[in-house]
Design a protein around this motif. Structure first.
Motif, PDB file in Angstrom:
ATOM      1  N   THR A  75       0.843  -1.198   0.000  1.00 17.70           N
ATOM      2  CA  THR A  75       0.000   0.000   0.000  1.00 17.70           C
ATOM      3  C   THR A  75       0.878   1.247   0.000  1.00 17.70           C
ATOM      4  O   THR A  75       1.956   1.238   0.581  1.00 17.70           O
ATOM      5  N   LYS A  79      -4.191  -1.267  -3.775  1.00 24.30           N
ATOM      6  CA  LYS A  79      -5.356  -0.488  -3.343  1.00 24.30           C
ATOM      7  C   LYS A  79      -6.151  -1.258  -2.292  1.00 24.30           C
ATOM      8  O   LYS A  79      -6.655  -2.347  -2.555  1.00 24.30           O
ATOM      9  N   SER A 123      -8.117   4.576  -0.420  1.00 21.03           N
ATOM     10  CA  SER A 123      -8.346   4.409  -1.857  1.00 21.03           C
ATOM     11  C   SER A 123      -9.756   4.786  -2.274  1.00 21.03           C
ATOM     12  O   SER A 123      -9.988   5.196  -3.409  1.00 21.03           O
ATOM     13  N   VAL A 152      -5.702  -5.298  -5.733  1.00 21.61           N
ATOM     14  CA  VAL A 152      -6.851  -4.548  -5.226  1.00 21.61           C
ATOM     15  C   VAL A 152      -7.520  -5.428  -4.177  1.00 21.61           C
ATOM     16  O   VAL A 152      -7.876  -6.581  -4.461  1.00 21.61           O
TER      17      VAL A 152
END
Length: 680
Positions: A75, A79, A123, A152
């Motif tokens: 990170t 995300k 995010s 993600v």
């Protein structure tokens, strides 16, 4: 109860946490030190929320998960999306905001939810639930279109995953086959067997590259088998995994299921997340079991009361709740709905996962068979209520204003278009304080008022709320809504039972003859304060409580327009609401053609107002007594300083002259008070 403080003591050193300024620092430490990080992070979270109040239980439940996610994933390049966001306090501490964590939910401080403008590590902004998978899928597709290779990760709670939007997103993600990681944070619902050594072992095995590769090979081999054998092989594999993991539903939606994982065991979490990080097999769901309030005895013992807390004493867990002489509006609604239901067995109550927040818990205790909590599913709640209404029942759908927005299509098509008598009890109307703009009830009058045949009421005090509950119960030929603010009433003695109001009739609270203040909802008390200040300067003021935004009280408006030089509408809602309806009516009625008559409207400004105390937020919005007084002066071409703070310094310009005898008298009264600076 006395809680052993230990590292919960704010004075105790937190050496490992002190060394971490960002997740990059976390990723450089030895994995054996991660539990120390988690312990110190838990203590820091408890002490911070003790100072500010906020969502404690959910944040304590994800301490280890937060540490593991930031340790395993890169990170903010990877995300990380937190659904709802109220469990993101530990995330904020680890992502460079520890020095501001004790400003949480305070004016000018950190948001109580994730907020993109606050940090690159946030995010996606979230305060409503069930959005993370949809947003994550969008980010995953964007990644692939750009040719990037980042991960993600969407973290969604077991309550949030009950909403239809989450399943829509999973269905779409499964069909697309994009690489997406979903973490199901299961902290309450019994949707899986208890976590133990065997289930941890199986989760680790199922997430391993070897098992994933073997399963993929098996699928490829099965493709070359005769159809009947291929189908049997697939069903056998699915059934076997379903027995030991409970993940069949997610697999049917196209996700590779890993679980159940002990969300407080870093020795399990880290390697499983590392395996998942390296996998490239499409969408994966990791089922993590956590405990709300983990590690803090009072929160563990009462996770509902410690879900959201006010300031509290760390050593005892006792919350510093202020005692009020008046009941909350929420309790008044619950109590008076019970009174109506005692006289009418057709009354039922519906809530969308907020029984205590809406007062439906009070109703449920009295009538357990007539109270329905449908989960985080506002769309379903509204249409469910519509179905009940078709069969002669009287459904009250108690939903926060900000959450009712999620069901607008159902309100239009399933309720309003069919003219079904669903009653909407709209809690948290207006500005709500520390929860900020995501939870403000700013838009309901506007978005409901444009619907034909909708009755819309707004309570100015707790007695009016009691009467509006009775009024809604009596409306059986069309939909209705009544809105009321967060917090306590103003201390009026309550009646034994509410009395139905005449539909579309307001009331005069104070008589005057120069300025008319027409309030809808909770600003009535501020209007009365403003009237006192204006009276001190010789300005005779009428204060009216409209009660109804729809239908309007035409007789009242005609009377006020005829007998006053200035009419101001005041509401705790957006443009397009009550004030707009009044202006439309007065324009059509020709009232604005009268010489010397002015009309102004006061609404929330065209912006999202950041979290603060409600009085500070209303002052910023100009909807307090000072703002009302200033509006009166400005309407007559005169500036004024805050009248509540400085009611002596008043000056009047020549703008008052030559309009009418009454205005000249008012100008003389104002000028007689004098001015210290000529620009009051």
């Amino acid at each position: 109860m006395t809680v052993p403080t230990g590292i919960f003591d704010v004075t105790q050193p937190r050496p490992t946490l002190d060394s971490l300024k960002s997740p990059a620092d976390l990723r450089r430490i030895n994995a054996h030190d991660l539990q120390q990080v988690a312990d110190e992070l838990r203590a820091e979270t408890i002490n911070a929320v003790a100072v500010t109040g906020g969502h404690l239980g959910a944040s304590l439940g994800v301490i280890e998960l937060t540490v593991a996610l930031h340790y395993v994933f890169d990170t903010p390049n990877d995300k990380l999306i937190w659904d709802v966001g109220h469990q993101a306090y530990p995330h904020k501490i680890l992502t460079g905001r520890r020095d501001r964590i004790r400003t949480l939910r305070q004016g000018g401080g950190l948001s109580g939810f994730t907020k993109r403008s606050e940090s690159e590590y946030d995010s996606f902004g979230a305060a409503h639930s069930s959005t993370s998978i949809s947003a994550g899928l969008g980010m995953a597709v964007a990644r692939d279109l750009k040719g990037a290779n980042n991960n993600v990760i969407a973290v969604i709670g077991d309550g949030a995953i009950s909403a239809g939007m989450a399943y829509e997103a999973m269905n779409n993600a499964g069909a697309m086959g994009r690489r997406l990681i979903v973490i199901l944070n299961d902290n309450e619902m019994s949707i899986a067997p208890p976590v133990g050594a065997m289930s941890n072992y199986l989760a680790r095995l199922l997430s391993s590259p070897t098992f994933m590769s073997l399963r993929d090979i098996g699928k490829q081999v099965a493709e070359h088998l005769p159809t009947f054998l291929k189908d049997r092989a697939a069903k056998a594999e699915e059934l076997a995994r379903g027995f030991v993991t409970g993940g069949t539903l997610f697999e049917e939606l196209g996700f590779y299921y890993v679980g159940v994982v002990d969300g407080h065991d870093l020795n399990q979490l880290v390697p499983i997340l590392e395996n998942v990080r390296e996998a490239d097999i499409g969408p994966i769901l990791v089922h993590v079991r956590t405990q709300k309030g983990k590690g803090y005895a009072p929160a563990e013992a009462s996770n509902d009361k410690y879900h959201g807390v006010v300031k509290f004493d760390v050593a005892t867990g006792k919350q510093n709740k202020t005692k009020s002489a008046a009941p909350s509006y929420t309790k008044v609604f619950g109590d008076y709905l019970v009174k109506e239901a005692q006289a009418d067995d057709r009354i039922v109550a519906i809530t969308a996962a907020m029984p205590s927040g809406t007062g439906v818990d009070v109703f449920a205790k009295a009538f357990p068979d007539r109270a329905f909590d449908v989960g985080i599913a506002e769309q379903h709640a509204v249409t469910f209520a519509a179905g009940l209404a078709t069969q002669g029942f009287k459904p009250f759908a108690a939903i926060y204003s900000t959450f009712l927005q999620r069901a607008y299509d159902q309100i239009v098509h399933d309720v309003a278009l069919q003219r079904l008598p669903v009653r909407f009890a709209i809690d948290r109307a207006g500005l709500v304080g520390a929860d900020g703009p995501t939870h403000a009830g700013s838009f309901d009058v506007t978005y409901l008022g444009c619907l034909p045949d909708f009755v819309i009421m707004a309570a100015a005090d707790e007695v009016e709320l009691a009467n509006m509950v009775a009024t809604a119960a009596a409306i059986d030929d069309r939909p209705s809504a009544f809105r009321y603010p967060r917090g306590d009433g103003i201390g009026l003695p309550l009646p034994e039972r509410g009395q139905p109001l005449e539909i579309g009739r307001g009331r005069i609270v104070r008589e005057g003859n120069t300025v008319a203040l027409v309030s809808l909802g909770g600003r009535l008390a501020e209007c009365l304060k403003a009237a006192d200040v204006l009276a001190a300067h010789g300005i005779s003021t009428t204060v009216a409580d409209a009660r109804f935004a729809k239908p309007l009280d035409h007789d009242l408006l005609n009377r006020l327009a005829k007998n006053h030089e200035l009419l101001i509408t005041i509401e705790e809602g957006s443009i397009g609401g009550f004030g707009s309806y009044v202006l439309q009516y007065l324009t059509d009625a020709g009232a604005l053609d009268q010489a010397g008559f002015k009309v102004r409207s006061m609404v929330l400004p065209d912006e999202f107002i950041d979290h603060d105390s409600p009085p500070a937020m209303y002052a910023k919005a100009g909807l307090d007594a000072n703002g009302i007084v200033s509006k009166v002066f400005a309407a007559f071409g005169q500036k004024s300083e805050p009248m509540i703070a400085r009611s002596a310094d008043v000056a009047v310009s020549s703008a008052f002259g030559g309009v009418s005898e009454r205005k000249r008298r008012m100008a003389e009264a104002l000028q007689s008070s004098g001015s210290s600076n000529g620009n009051a």
